[in-house]
Scaffold this motif. Structure first.
Motif, PDB file in Angstrom:
ATOM      1  N   CYS A 215       0.863  -1.201   0.000  1.00  0.00           N
ATOM      2  CA  CYS A 215       0.000   0.000   0.000  1.00  0.00           C
ATOM      3  C   CYS A 215       0.892   1.241   0.000  1.00  0.00           C
ATOM      4  O   CYS A 215       0.592   2.256  -0.635  1.00  0.00           O
ATOM      5  N   CYS A 218       2.095   3.470  -3.069  1.00  0.00           N
ATOM      6  CA  CYS A 218       1.303   4.570  -3.628  1.00  0.00           C
ATOM      7  C   CYS A 218       0.940   5.603  -2.560  1.00  0.00           C
ATOM      8  O   CYS A 218       0.826   6.784  -2.849  1.00  0.00           O
ATOM      9  N   HIS A 219       0.690   5.125  -1.343  1.00  0.00           N
ATOM     10  CA  HIS A 219       0.273   6.039  -0.269  1.00  0.00           C
ATOM     11  C   HIS A 219       1.455   6.253   0.669  1.00  0.00           C
ATOM     12  O   HIS A 219       1.668   5.458   1.595  1.00  0.00           O
ATOM     13  N   PHE A 232      -6.764   3.098 -11.380  1.00  0.00           N
ATOM     14  CA  PHE A 232      -7.663   2.513 -10.381  1.00  0.00           C
ATOM     15  C   PHE A 232      -8.047   1.154 -10.952  1.00  0.00           C
ATOM     16  O   PHE A 232      -8.881   1.053 -11.839  1.00  0.00           O
ATOM     17  N   PHE A 261      -6.313   7.968 -11.647  1.00  0.00           N
ATOM     18  CA  PHE A 261      -6.754   9.012 -10.716  1.00  0.00           C
ATOM     19  C   PHE A 261      -5.598   9.403  -9.810  1.00  0.00           C
ATOM     20  O   PHE A 261      -4.637   8.645  -9.648  1.00  0.00           O
ATOM     21  N   PRO A 264      -5.245   9.422  -3.477  1.00  0.00           N
ATOM     22  CA  PRO A 264      -5.629  10.395  -2.449  1.00  0.00           C
ATOM     23  C   PRO A 264      -4.818  10.234  -1.158  1.00  0.00           C
ATOM     24  O   PRO A 264      -4.257   9.165  -0.896  1.00  0.00           O
ATOM     25  N   PHE A 276     -13.494   6.562  -2.450  1.00  0.00           N
ATOM     26  CA  PHE A 276     -13.158   6.523  -3.890  1.00  0.00           C
ATOM     27  C   PHE A 276     -13.853   7.663  -4.636  1.00  0.00           C
ATOM     28  O   PHE A 276     -14.737   8.317  -4.083  1.00  0.00           O
ATOM     29  N   HIS A 277     -13.413   7.879  -5.887  1.00  0.00           N
ATOM     30  CA  HIS A 277     -13.887   9.067  -6.605  1.00  0.00           C
ATOM     31  C   HIS A 277     -15.408   9.075  -6.771  1.00  0.00           C
ATOM     32  O   HIS A 277     -16.011  10.119  -6.917  1.00  0.00           O
ATOM     33  N   MET A 291      -8.981  -2.116  -2.386  1.00  0.00           N
ATOM     34  CA  MET A 291      -7.613  -1.714  -2.729  1.00  0.00           C
ATOM     35  C   MET A 291      -6.693  -2.920  -2.844  1.00  0.00           C
ATOM     36  O   MET A 291      -5.929  -3.059  -3.793  1.00  0.00           O
ATOM     37  N   GLN A 295      -5.557  -3.240  -6.564  1.00  0.00           N
ATOM     38  CA  GLN A 295      -4.256  -2.577  -6.745  1.00  0.00           C
ATOM     39  C   GLN A 295      -3.094  -3.535  -6.508  1.00  0.00           C
ATOM     40  O   GLN A 295      -1.995  -3.321  -6.984  1.00  0.00           O
TER      41      GLN A 295
HETATM   42  C1  HEC Z   1      -0.961   1.209  -7.326  1.00  0.00           C
HETATM   43  C2  HEC Z   1      -1.272   2.290  -6.394  1.00  0.00           C
HETATM   44  C3  HEC Z   1      -2.070   1.974  -5.139  1.00  0.00           C
HETATM   45  C4  HEC Z   1      -1.854   0.989  -4.200  1.00  0.00           C
HETATM   46  C5  HEC Z   1      -0.773  -0.080  -4.217  1.00  0.00           C
HETATM   47  C6  HEC Z   1      -2.857   1.173  -3.174  1.00  0.00           C
HETATM   48  N1  HEC Z   1      -3.644   2.247  -3.463  1.00  0.00           N
HETATM   49 FE1  HEC Z   1      -5.166   2.976  -2.312  1.00  0.00          FE
HETATM   50  N2  HEC Z   1      -5.641   4.282  -3.795  1.00  0.00           N
HETATM   51  C7  HEC Z   1      -4.986   4.394  -5.016  1.00  0.00           C
HETATM   52  C8  HEC Z   1      -5.777   5.230  -5.898  1.00  0.00           C
HETATM   53  C9  HEC Z   1      -5.421   5.617  -7.337  1.00  0.00           C
HETATM   54  C10 HEC Z   1      -6.926   5.598  -5.188  1.00  0.00           C
HETATM   55  C11 HEC Z   1      -8.081   6.446  -5.710  1.00  0.00           C
HETATM   56  C12 HEC Z   1      -8.970   5.547  -6.554  1.00  0.00           C
HETATM   57  C13 HEC Z   1     -10.216   6.241  -7.052  1.00  0.00           C
HETATM   58  O1  HEC Z   1     -11.074   6.609  -6.257  1.00  0.00           O
HETATM   59  O2  HEC Z   1     -10.336   6.420  -8.266  1.00  0.00           O
HETATM   60  C14 HEC Z   1      -6.795   4.986  -3.869  1.00  0.00           C
HETATM   61  C15 HEC Z   1      -7.744   5.138  -2.832  1.00  0.00           C
HETATM   62  C16 HEC Z   1      -7.650   4.563  -1.571  1.00  0.00           C
HETATM   63  C17 HEC Z   1      -8.584   4.752  -0.502  1.00  0.00           C
HETATM   64  C18 HEC Z   1      -9.809   5.648  -0.541  1.00  0.00           C
HETATM   65  C19 HEC Z   1      -9.459   7.049  -0.078  1.00  0.00           C
HETATM   66  C20 HEC Z   1     -10.575   8.052  -0.235  1.00  0.00           C
HETATM   67  O3  HEC Z   1     -10.467   9.115   0.376  1.00  0.00           O
HETATM   68  O4  HEC Z   1     -11.531   7.826  -0.974  1.00  0.00           O
HETATM   69  C21 HEC Z   1      -8.153   3.999   0.561  1.00  0.00           C
HETATM   70  C22 HEC Z   1      -8.801   3.889   1.934  1.00  0.00           C
HETATM   71  C23 HEC Z   1      -6.943   3.325   0.139  1.00  0.00           C
HETATM   72  N3  HEC Z   1      -6.663   3.704  -1.161  1.00  0.00           N
HETATM   73  C24 HEC Z   1      -6.217   2.450   0.926  1.00  0.00           C
HETATM   74  C25 HEC Z   1      -5.240   1.591   0.393  1.00  0.00           C
HETATM   75  C26 HEC Z   1      -4.716   0.440   1.093  1.00  0.00           C
HETATM   76  C27 HEC Z   1      -5.076   0.026   2.508  1.00  0.00           C
HETATM   77  C28 HEC Z   1      -3.844  -0.172   0.239  1.00  0.00           C
HETATM   78  C29 HEC Z   1      -3.130  -1.484   0.435  1.00  0.00           C
HETATM   79  C30 HEC Z   1      -3.993  -2.645   0.697  1.00  0.00           C
HETATM   80  C31 HEC Z   1      -3.807   0.631  -0.976  1.00  0.00           C
HETATM   81  N4  HEC Z   1      -4.678   1.675  -0.845  1.00  0.00           N
HETATM   82  C32 HEC Z   1      -2.984   0.360  -2.061  1.00  0.00           C
HETATM   83  C33 HEC Z   1      -3.782   3.828  -5.342  1.00  0.00           C
HETATM   84  C34 HEC Z   1      -3.217   2.756  -4.672  1.00  0.00           C
END
Ligand code: HEC
Ligand code: HEC
Length: 325
Positions: A215, A218-219, A232, A261, A264, A276-277, A291, A295
């Motif tokens: 995670c 990206c975050h 996404f 996207f 965030p 999500f968006h 996610m 992802q």
């Molecule tokens: C490859 C990149 C990537 C990875 C790896 C990833 N994310 Fe994300 N995450 C994103 C993107 C892009 C979005 C926005 C998607 C959308 O809404 O279009 C997002 C959105 C989110 C959101 C929603 C936030 C909101 O305010 O709406 C959460 C919660 C989140 N991710 C948690 C996680 C967690 C926990 C993991 C691991 C299990 C993870 N992400 C792995 C790219 C990633």
């Protein structure tokens, strides 16, 4: 092809984020923090408090919308995480907006602004909501006229700006206010600054999973997101592609931007459901599972999901105070 490209980039970033010197070497002056790919937040320095308080008043004033029914705060409630509770916010004439409203807290630490990563700087960002016929349906001439006739705005502007009320000055004050909105002292930041007691064993385990699962690729950084554009649905296209929105592609026309996207920020994410968006996930558990699946190509155990959710709760900081006259 492009989704594999994205994941490779994400993995490369993960390496840099975890072991590279860049992030680890940039804590704020005179503060020692743990060597982690997430950095604690500090108040933004060098802001002009007079502009911040004028911007705060404007941000909360329904005068900014054509029918005088909605302020910026209607969809970005500062006390509640800087967003609203709707999947799609309702704007002028109760029309549905294009997207779920993102938080406007900690904007200063985002590299991209808006879901499609439309811009880098706040600069003219307020025009997007202000002029949008579905949001505030305003135009600058009408707004400037209203402000000039107002009993207190003309004096407030004059004290700060030699050229009084103007488009640039309205933007400047609102942006200065938005830059001041930092959610300080989240338990996770206290832990980053060295307080071993700030996190429970479960929260720490959740953070560990957040890193080992990927995670963090990206975050990461100060905002635990906000710096990258990513598809996404890196691992699962079918579940994601819908007619409603193709993300950044609609902005650039580049095939590789389809369903891309802005990643965030996850700061205060426990306060900003739905997710999500398009607000498709109503709970944080649901968002974390989606996610992991789309992802990272992983199905999490119930325990892993709960741990990660517990960690995400530790990213909730103090909400900035709202007080304007
Ligand atoms: C490859 C990149 C990537 C990875 C790896 C990833 N994310 Fe994300 N995450 C994103 C993107 C892009 C979005 C926005 C998607 C959308 O809404 O279009 C997002 C959105 C989110 C959101 C929603 C936030 C909101 O305010 O709406 C959460 C919660 C989140 N991710 C948690 C996680 C967690 C926990 C993991 C691991 C299990 C993870 N992400 C792995 C790219 C990633
Ligand atoms: C009707 C609800 C609504 C109102 C009113 C509204 N916004 Fe928003 N705001 C949104 C939505 C939805 C988005 C996401 C739009 C996008 O990504 O294209 C957004 C995005 C933003 C962003 C980008 C945040 C980020 O991190 O991407 C900023 C900054 C912002 N709004 C500021 C304002 C200001 C300033 C006002 C008042 C002039 C305002 N908004 C009024 C719904 C609203």
């Amino acid at each position: 092809m492009s989704r594999y490209f994205h994941i490779i980039i994400a993995r490369l970033l993960l390496c840099c984020a975890v072991s590279g010197p860049t992030l680890a070497q940039s804590p704020a002056p005179n503060t020692s923090t743990r060597n982690e790919p997430i950095l604690p937040l500090f108040a933004v320095e060098g802001l002009d408090n007079r502009k911040v308080s004028l911007g705060e008043k404007l941000f909360h004033d329904p005068l900014l919308s054509r029918d005088q029914k909605r302020s910026c705060a209607s969809c970005h409630d500062i006390a509640k995480g800087g967003a609203d509770k709707e999947a799609f916010s309702y704007g002028y004439g109760n029309q549905e907006s294009l997207y779920n409203s993102p938080t406007i807290l900690n904007l200063e630490f985002n590299y991209y602004v808006f879901w499609r990563g439309n811009m880098h700087l706040l600069d003219k960002s307020m025009d997007r909501a202000l002029m949008n016929p579905k949001t505030m349906a305003m135009d600058w001439d009408t707004l400037l006229e209203r402000l000039k006739k107002h009993p207190s705005y003309p004096d407030k502007f004059k004290v700060i700006y030699s050229d009084a009320i103007s488009v640039d000055n309205v933007r400047d004050a609102v942006n200065e206010y938005q830059r001041s909105l930092v959610s300080l002292n989240a338990p996770f930041d206290q832990w980053l600054k060295g307080d071993d007691e700030a996190l429970s064993a479960q929260e720490l385990r959740g953070y560990q999973s957040f890193k080992t699962l990927g995670c963090i690729s990206c975050h990461n950084g100060k905002n635990v997101g906000g710096t990258l554009l990513m598809q996404f649905g890196v691992y699962s296209n079918e579940a994601i592609q819908n007619e409603r929105d193709q993300g950044r592609f609609l902005l650039t026309g580049n095939e590789r931007d389809k369903y891309t996207f802005r990643v965030p920020s996850l700061r205060n994410v426990a306060l900003t459901a739905p997710y999500f968006h398009d607000g498709r996930a109503t709970t944080l558990e649901g968002a974390v599972e989606i996610m992991a699946q789309i992802q990272l190509g992983r199905t999490l155990s119930a325990q892993e999901t709960q741990d990660i959710v517990a960690f995400l709760h530790t990213l909730t900081g103090q909400m900035p105070e709202v007080n304007y006259d």
